[in-house]
Motif scaffolding. Structure first.
Motif, PDB file in Angstrom:
ATOM      1  N   ARG A 107      29.690  -8.862  14.976  1.00 56.53           N
ATOM      2  CA  ARG A 107      28.544  -9.369  14.257  1.00 56.53           C
ATOM      3  C   ARG A 107      28.725  -9.076  12.769  1.00 56.53           C
ATOM      4  N   VAL A 108      28.787 -10.186  11.809  1.00 54.24           N
ATOM      5  CA  VAL A 108      28.846  -9.701  10.310  1.00 54.24           C
ATOM      6  C   VAL A 108      27.513  -9.643   9.836  1.00 54.24           C
ATOM      7  N   ASP A 109      27.154  -8.400   9.265  1.00 52.49           N
ATOM      8  CA  ASP A 109      25.700  -8.458   8.568  1.00 52.49           C
ATOM      9  C   ASP A 109      25.604  -8.706   7.195  1.00 52.49           C
ATOM     10  N   SER A 110      26.603  -8.634   6.399  1.00 50.52           N
ATOM     11  CA  SER A 110      26.727  -8.864   4.976  1.00 50.52           C
ATOM     12  C   SER A 110      28.081  -8.777   4.345  1.00 50.52           C
ATOM     13  N   VAL A 111      28.344  -9.786   3.317  1.00 53.98           N
ATOM     14  CA  VAL A 111      29.530 -10.049   2.760  1.00 53.98           C
ATOM     15  C   VAL A 111      29.316  -9.952   1.270  1.00 53.98           C
ATOM     16  N   ASN A 112      30.295  -9.066   0.595  1.00 54.38           N
ATOM     17  CA  ASN A 112      30.044  -9.306  -0.920  1.00 54.38           C
ATOM     18  C   ASN A 112      31.724  -9.145  -1.223  1.00 54.38           C
ATOM     19  N   ALA A 113      31.990 -10.170  -2.160  1.00 55.21           N
ATOM     20  CA  ALA A 113      33.230 -10.634  -2.517  1.00 55.21           C
ATOM     21  C   ALA A 113      33.041 -10.767  -3.942  1.00 55.21           C
ATOM     22  N   VAL A 114      34.321 -10.425  -4.789  1.00 57.85           N
ATOM     23  CA  VAL A 114      34.566 -10.583  -5.933  1.00 57.85           C
ATOM     24  C   VAL A 114      35.841 -10.765  -6.032  1.00 57.85           C
ATOM     25  N   SER A 124      32.016 -15.025  -7.336  1.00 59.79           N
ATOM     26  CA  SER A 124      31.680 -13.899  -6.499  1.00 59.79           C
ATOM     27  C   SER A 124      30.615 -14.528  -5.458  1.00 59.79           C
ATOM     28  N   ALA A 125      30.780 -13.641  -4.156  1.00 61.74           N
ATOM     29  CA  ALA A 125      29.911 -14.125  -3.357  1.00 61.74           C
ATOM     30  C   ALA A 125      28.991 -12.990  -2.625  1.00 61.74           C
ATOM     31  N   HIS A 126      27.764 -13.169  -2.433  1.00 64.14           N
ATOM     32  CA  HIS A 126      26.870 -12.108  -2.075  1.00 64.14           C
ATOM     33  C   HIS A 126      25.990 -12.831  -0.795  1.00 64.14           C
ATOM     34  N   ILE A 127      26.002 -12.372   0.383  1.00 61.21           N
ATOM     35  CA  ILE A 127      25.511 -12.996   1.490  1.00 61.21           C
ATOM     36  C   ILE A 127      24.926 -11.753   2.361  1.00 61.21           C
ATOM     37  N   THR A 128      23.723 -12.182   2.512  1.00 63.93           N
ATOM     38  CA  THR A 128      23.127 -10.960   3.501  1.00 63.93           C
ATOM     39  C   THR A 128      22.481 -11.857   4.496  1.00 63.93           C
ATOM     40  N   GLY A 129      22.602 -11.445   5.895  1.00 59.55           N
ATOM     41  CA  GLY A 129      21.968 -12.214   6.769  1.00 59.55           C
ATOM     42  C   GLY A 129      20.327 -12.162   7.024  1.00 59.55           C
ATOM     43  N   LYS A 130      19.919 -13.152   8.032  1.00 61.19           N
ATOM     44  CA  LYS A 130      18.612 -13.055   7.937  1.00 61.19           C
ATOM     45  C   LYS A 130      18.332 -13.299   9.378  1.00 61.19           C
ATOM     46  N   PRO A 131      17.987 -12.372  10.035  1.00 55.29           N
ATOM     47  CA  PRO A 131      17.763 -10.824   9.841  1.00 55.29           C
ATOM     48  C   PRO A 131      19.154 -10.068  10.283  1.00 55.29           C
ATOM     49  N   ASN A 132      19.888  -9.909   9.495  1.00 56.74           N
ATOM     50  CA  ASN A 132      21.201  -9.156   9.478  1.00 56.74           C
ATOM     51  C   ASN A 132      21.936  -9.748  10.557  1.00 56.74           C
ATOM     52  N   ASN A 133      22.395 -10.979  10.354  1.00 57.78           N
ATOM     53  CA  ASN A 133      23.313 -11.633  10.948  1.00 57.78           C
ATOM     54  C   ASN A 133      23.757 -12.795  10.205  1.00 57.78           C
ATOM     55  N   ILE A 134      24.968 -12.851   9.369  1.00 60.08           N
ATOM     56  CA  ILE A 134      25.425 -13.974   8.686  1.00 60.08           C
ATOM     57  C   ILE A 134      26.137 -14.833   9.717  1.00 60.08           C
ATOM     58  N   VAL A 135      27.027 -14.075  10.571  1.00 56.97           N
ATOM     59  CA  VAL A 135      27.760 -15.020  11.781  1.00 56.97           C
ATOM     60  C   VAL A 135      28.170 -13.813  12.663  1.00 56.97           C
ATOM     61  N   THR A 136      28.431 -14.431  13.747  1.00 59.77           N
ATOM     62  CA  THR A 136      28.984 -13.640  15.016  1.00 59.77           C
ATOM     63  C   THR A 136      30.405 -14.186  15.365  1.00 59.77           C
ATOM     64  N   VAL A 146      31.495 -20.613   6.370  1.00 61.82           N
ATOM     65  CA  VAL A 146      31.428 -21.241   5.049  1.00 61.82           C
ATOM     66  C   VAL A 146      31.087 -20.083   4.036  1.00 61.82           C
ATOM     67  N   LEU A 147      31.953 -19.896   2.979  1.00 62.53           N
ATOM     68  CA  LEU A 147      31.430 -18.546   2.005  1.00 62.53           C
ATOM     69  C   LEU A 147      31.251 -19.538   0.726  1.00 62.53           C
ATOM     70  N   PRO A 148      30.112 -19.181   0.528  1.00 60.27           N
ATOM     71  CA  PRO A 148      29.486 -19.748  -0.980  1.00 60.27           C
ATOM     72  C   PRO A 148      29.824 -19.240  -2.113  1.00 60.27           C
ATOM     73  N   LEU A 149      30.658 -19.633  -3.008  1.00 57.92           N
ATOM     74  CA  LEU A 149      31.127 -18.976  -4.104  1.00 57.92           C
ATOM     75  C   LEU A 149      30.281 -19.327  -5.482  1.00 57.92           C
ATOM     76  N   THR A 150      30.005 -18.321  -6.305  1.00 52.97           N
ATOM     77  CA  THR A 150      29.303 -18.670  -7.656  1.00 52.97           C
ATOM     78  C   THR A 150      30.662 -18.450  -8.488  1.00 52.97           C
ATOM     79  N   PHE A 151      31.045 -19.676  -9.039  1.00 51.12           N
ATOM     80  CA  PHE A 151      32.219 -19.691  -9.738  1.00 51.12           C
ATOM     81  C   PHE A 151      31.498 -19.543 -11.509  1.00 51.12           C
ATOM     82  N   LYS A 152      32.043 -18.702 -12.148  1.00 50.49           N
ATOM     83  CA  LYS A 152      31.804 -18.282 -13.483  1.00 50.49           C
ATOM     84  C   LYS A 152      32.715 -17.659 -14.382  1.00 50.49           C
ATOM     85  N   PRO A 153      33.797 -18.340 -14.942  1.00 51.86           N
ATOM     86  CA  PRO A 153      34.650 -17.749 -15.724  1.00 51.86           C
ATOM     87  C   PRO A 153      34.139 -17.115 -16.976  1.00 51.86           C
TER      88      PRO A 153
END
Length: 192
Positions: A107-114, A124-136, A146-153
């Protein structure tokens, strides 16, 4: 007659000092058979226990999931068109296929990526599950995420260099991830 005493030679004395008496048992006793049987049972039990333990460790030893990026082409026209409005940013969804080779769910609860380009953060991608479960990630299966990225050069020049590298097939990002979750319901992990 006189008795004659024969003195042993030094070599005979040395041989007697170092000789070990050999004792042969002609008959096995009940106690000896019992001790031998207990020893065999204990050894067999210990070897079986070690074998079962190694088998369990081999089966349940956690293996890192493998992943592949399904859509590696960014929508550069969309990203560069944002230059016209002077807001150099775009949201982009990256599709990942993740293979979980383990015999248990993860069980993945949070992902932070840069993501960095030329050692400068550009997405960057910052995802926190509701309640504590992004994906199993289901056991022994491939899961699509699906990993949503915010693209900002950082600048227009950097966006232009990324576009040029993309056109030439040389665009590469470095990524750092922080993933938190739970394995088997009780083992909490934090992977960097």
């Amino acid at each position: 007659g006189q008795k004659r005493v024969i003195q042993p030679t030094q070599e005979q004395i040395r041989d007697q000092e170092w000789s070990v008496p050999i004792v042969e048992l002609k008959k096995e006793t009940a106690l000896g058979r019992g001790v031998h049987w207990v020893f065999k049972v204990c050894c067999t039990f210990f070897i079986t226990l070690v074998g079962i333990f190694l088998l369990i460790v081999f089966i349940f030893y956690p293996h890192a999931p493998t992943y592949s990026v399904c859509n590696s082409e960014l929508d550069w026209k969309s990203a560069l068109s944002s230059l016209a409005s002077l807001s150099l940013s775009a949201d982009y969804d990256v599709s990942l296929s993740i293979h979980n080779p383990n015999v248990f769910d993860i069980r993945v609860d949070s992902v932070n990526a840069v993501f960095t380009y030329e050692n400068i953060p550009v997405a960057s991608a910052h995802i926190t599950g509701k309640p504590n479960n992004i994906v199993t990630l289901r056991k022994s299966s491939v899961n699509d995420v699906v990993l949503p990225l915010t693209f900002k050069p950082e600048s227009i020049a950097q966006a232009y260099r990324m576009n040029t590298d993309n056109t030439n097939g040389k665009l590469k990002f470095s990524a750092s991830f922080s993933i938190k979750g739970v394995v088997m319901g009780f083992y909490y992990f934090d992977v960097e």
